[in-house]
Design a protein around this motif. Structure first.
Motif, PDB file in Angstrom:
ATOM      1  N   TRP A 177      33.671  10.967  70.739  1.00  8.11           N
ATOM      2  CA  TRP A 177      32.156  11.334  70.011  1.00  8.11           C
ATOM      3  C   TRP A 177      32.632  11.823  68.254  1.00  8.11           C
ATOM      4  CZ3 TRP A 177      26.859  10.408  69.430  1.00  8.11           C
ATOM      5  CH2 TRP A 177      26.966  12.253  69.152  1.00  8.11           C
ATOM      6  N   GLY A 178      33.718  12.887  68.047  1.00 10.20           N
ATOM      7  CA  GLY A 178      33.124  12.982  67.381  1.00 10.20           C
ATOM      8  C   GLY A 178      33.477  12.305  65.574  1.00 10.20           C
ATOM      9  N   ALA A 179      34.930  11.484  66.326  1.00 10.34           N
ATOM     10  CA  ALA A 179      35.416  11.014  65.442  1.00 10.34           C
ATOM     11  C   ALA A 179      33.788   9.580  64.994  1.00 10.34           C
ATOM     12  CB  ALA A 179      35.966   9.931  65.218  1.00 10.34           C
ATOM     13  N   PHE A 180      33.069   9.344  65.859  1.00  8.77           N
ATOM     14  CA  PHE A 180      31.903   8.288  66.259  1.00  8.77           C
ATOM     15  C   PHE A 180      30.522   8.857  64.999  1.00  8.77           C
ATOM     16  CE2 PHE A 180      27.359   6.672  67.792  1.00  8.77           C
ATOM     17  CZ  PHE A 180      28.310   5.162  67.271  1.00  8.77           C
ATOM     18  N   GLU A 181      30.014  10.298  65.535  1.00  5.21           N
ATOM     19  CA  GLU A 181      29.237  11.291  64.556  1.00  5.21           C
ATOM     20  C   GLU A 181      29.610  11.441  63.595  1.00  5.21           C
ATOM     21  OE1 GLU A 181      26.781  14.920  65.840  1.00  5.21           O
ATOM     22  OE2 GLU A 181      29.028  15.132  66.140  1.00  5.21           O
ATOM     23  N   GLU A 182      31.078  11.185  62.863  1.00 10.60           N
ATOM     24  CA  GLU A 182      31.492  11.515  61.377  1.00 10.60           C
ATOM     25  C   GLU A 182      31.123  10.114  60.615  1.00 10.60           C
ATOM     26  OE1 GLU A 182      35.188  12.674  58.061  1.00 10.60           O
ATOM     27  OE2 GLU A 182      35.493  12.663  61.262  1.00 10.60           O
ATOM     28  N   LYS A 183      31.247   9.243  61.587  1.00 13.85           N
ATOM     29  CA  LYS A 183      30.892   8.090  60.728  1.00 13.85           C
ATOM     30  C   LYS A 183      29.219   7.998  60.596  1.00 13.85           C
ATOM     31  CE  LYS A 183      35.593   5.955  61.235  1.00 13.85           C
ATOM     32  NZ  LYS A 183      36.083   4.729  61.535  1.00 13.85           N
ATOM     33  N   SER A 226      22.598   8.636  67.773  1.00 11.91           N
ATOM     34  CA  SER A 226      22.355   9.862  69.394  1.00 11.91           C
ATOM     35  C   SER A 226      23.722   8.865  70.118  1.00 11.91           C
ATOM     36  CB  SER A 226      20.817   8.886  69.650  1.00 11.91           C
ATOM     37  OG  SER A 226      20.905   7.099  70.473  1.00 11.91           O
ATOM     38  N   ILE A 227      23.332   9.640  71.198  1.00 13.30           N
ATOM     39  CA  ILE A 227      24.646   9.694  72.241  1.00 13.30           C
ATOM     40  C   ILE A 227      24.474   8.204  72.665  1.00 13.30           C
ATOM     41  CG2 ILE A 227      25.075  10.801  74.811  1.00 13.30           C
ATOM     42  CD1 ILE A 227      24.172  13.015  73.408  1.00 13.30           C
ATOM     43  N   ALA A 228      23.219   7.741  72.605  1.00  9.09           N
ATOM     44  CA  ALA A 228      22.364   6.727  74.259  1.00  9.09           C
ATOM     45  C   ALA A 228      23.865   4.993  73.024  1.00  9.09           C
ATOM     46  CB  ALA A 228      21.375   6.496  74.031  1.00  9.09           C
ATOM     47  N   GLU A 229      24.000   5.667  71.910  1.00 10.81           N
ATOM     48  CA  GLU A 229      24.290   4.993  70.807  1.00 10.81           C
ATOM     49  C   GLU A 229      25.821   4.969  70.716  1.00 10.81           C
ATOM     50  OE1 GLU A 229      20.774   4.748  67.948  1.00 10.81           O
ATOM     51  OE2 GLU A 229      22.460   6.306  67.143  1.00 10.81           O
ATOM     52  N   PHE A 230      26.472   6.062  71.169  1.00 10.95           N
ATOM     53  CA  PHE A 230      27.349   6.835  70.757  1.00 10.95           C
ATOM     54  C   PHE A 230      28.058   5.444  71.773  1.00 10.95           C
ATOM     55  CE2 PHE A 230      30.679   9.306  73.012  1.00 10.95           C
ATOM     56  CZ  PHE A 230      32.215   8.457  72.428  1.00 10.95           C
ATOM     57  N   CYS A 231      27.675   5.660  73.440  1.00  8.00           N
ATOM     58  CA  CYS A 231      28.058   5.029  74.787  1.00  8.00           C
ATOM     59  C   CYS A 231      27.687   3.351  74.450  1.00  8.00           C
ATOM     60  CB  CYS A 231      27.179   5.590  75.476  1.00  8.00           C
ATOM     61  SG  CYS A 231      27.380   7.262  76.054  1.00  8.00           S
ATOM     62  N   ARG A 232      27.142   3.438  73.733  1.00  8.37           N
ATOM     63  CA  ARG A 232      27.580   1.580  73.436  1.00  8.37           C
ATOM     64  C   ARG A 232      28.136   1.019  73.483  1.00  8.37           C
ATOM     65  NH1 ARG A 232      21.531   1.339  73.855  1.00  8.37           N
ATOM     66  NH2 ARG A 232      21.279   2.487  71.421  1.00  8.37           N
ATOM     67  N   TYR A 233      29.099   1.793  72.295  1.00 10.48           N
ATOM     68  CA  TYR A 233      30.138   1.880  71.035  1.00 10.48           C
ATOM     69  C   TYR A 233      31.265   2.134  71.907  1.00 10.48           C
ATOM     70  CZ  TYR A 233      33.419   3.201  67.734  1.00 10.48           C
ATOM     71  OH  TYR A 233      35.074   2.859  67.201  1.00 10.48           O
ATOM     72  N   TYR A 234      30.811   3.174  72.564  1.00 10.68           N
ATOM     73  CA  TYR A 234      32.334   3.679  72.982  1.00 10.68           C
ATOM     74  C   TYR A 234      33.189   2.881  74.804  1.00 10.68           C
ATOM     75  CZ  TYR A 234      36.080   6.144  75.613  1.00 10.68           C
ATOM     76  OH  TYR A 234      36.946   6.775  76.338  1.00 10.68           O
ATOM     77  N   LEU A 235      31.991   2.115  75.383  1.00  9.11           N
ATOM     78  CA  LEU A 235      32.068   1.118  76.109  1.00  9.11           C
ATOM     79  C   LEU A 235      32.199  -0.137  75.716  1.00  9.11           C
ATOM     80  CD1 LEU A 235      29.067   2.252  78.693  1.00  9.11           C
ATOM     81  CD2 LEU A 235      30.765   2.062  79.173  1.00  9.11           C
ATOM     82  N   SER A 236      31.543  -1.117  74.509  1.00  3.98           N
ATOM     83  CA  SER A 236      32.077  -1.527  74.196  1.00  3.98           C
ATOM     84  C   SER A 236      33.657  -1.631  73.399  1.00  3.98           C
ATOM     85  CB  SER A 236      31.374  -2.488  72.530  1.00  3.98           C
ATOM     86  OG  SER A 236      31.365  -2.567  72.155  1.00  3.98           O
ATOM     87  N   THR A 237      34.096  -0.704  72.949  1.00  3.98           N
ATOM     88  CA  THR A 237      35.861  -0.624  72.794  1.00  3.98           C
ATOM     89  C   THR A 237      36.467  -0.698  73.602  1.00  3.98           C
ATOM     90  OG1 THR A 237      35.084   1.443  72.587  1.00  3.98           O
ATOM     91  CG2 THR A 237      34.884   0.536  70.363  1.00  3.98           C
ATOM     92  N   GLN A 238      36.426  -0.394  74.592  1.00  4.59           N
ATOM     93  CA  GLN A 238      36.913   0.640  76.087  1.00  4.59           C
ATOM     94  C   GLN A 238      37.156  -1.443  76.689  1.00  4.59           C
ATOM     95  OE1 GLN A 238      38.224   2.690  77.216  1.00  4.59           O
ATOM     96  NE2 GLN A 238      37.811   3.544  74.931  1.00  4.59           N
TER      97      GLN A 238
END
Length: 213
Positions: A11-17, A22-34
């Motif tokens: 989350w910290g790495a994503f938020e820096e870029k 939002s948290i929802a956008e991070f969750c979409r990104y994280y699930l997609s990379t997994q």
């Protein structure tokens, strides 16, 4: 590594870029990379040689998708009254901007002045738009969509909506929203820069852009 720590670090790495995400956008990104890590690619990502540099591969993918959108778009627009996406973009922009100056329409759709002027002239000759004098500047013209133009625009919009559903329907809304989130800043940044960058050499533009990275 503890799973909680791993998630917080991600989350910290994503938020820096993406500080505005939002948290929802991070969750979409994280699930997609997994999902990407778990799935093996059954074939090459693009036709021809596959660039080794990720940025080049992304540019190639985007370029090919845009080209495919244009090719299928010409088929989709058959029978609507217009023949290419550029005409649709101009008509739609004119309708949204409400009697804009010709130059403003061309800049808003990111076309070269000569190309945009030719397209607007074609739309006018076909009766889809009409020219009006600009009360604030006698040297420029404003444009307005006609009733015939609105009818063509509605028919085109229906077909192009079907087109994007066809092209991206398999992605799912979460992945589509993730793509928008990741790419929107590129569009915003360079759309704002483009009017000032016109006429400059590539070396000047490159140096200016990279000095902020």
């Amino acid at each position: 590594m503890n799973k909680t720590v791993e998630l917080v670090n991600a989350w910290g790495a994503f938020e820096e870029k993406h500080p505005d995400s939002s948290i929802a956008e991070f969750c979409r990104y994280y699930l997609s990379t997994q999902q990407e890590e778990e799935q093996s690619l059954p074939r090459a990502l693009t036709g021809g040689l596959q660039p080794k540099k990720p940025e080049a591969l992304l540019a190639k993918l985007m370029g090919r998708i845009v080209r495919l959108h244009q090719l299928y778009g010409r088929i989709a627009l058959e029978g609507t009254g217009i023949s290419q996406f550029e005409e649709f973009a101009l008509l739609n922009t004119i309708l949204q901007m409400k009697e804009p100056r010709k130059s403003d329409v061309i800049y808003a759709t990111i076309y070269e002045m000569s190309t945009g002027t030719d397209l607007l002239n074609r739309l006018r000759k076909n009766g889809f738009i009409t020219e009006l004098p600009d009360p604030a500047d006698g040297r420029s013209k404003r444009v307005k969509i006609t009733a015939r133009g609105e009818k063509v625009l509605q028919a085109s919009f229906k077909r192009l909506t079907q087109l994007v559903n066809m092209l991206f329907g398999e992605m799912g809304q979460d992945n589509i929203m993730l793509c928008i989130q990741l790419m929107k800043n590129v569009e915003i940044k360079f759309s704002e820069r483009w009017p000032e960058d016109k006429g400059k050499s590539f070396d000047e533009i490159y140096t200016s852009v990279m000095s902020d990275i």
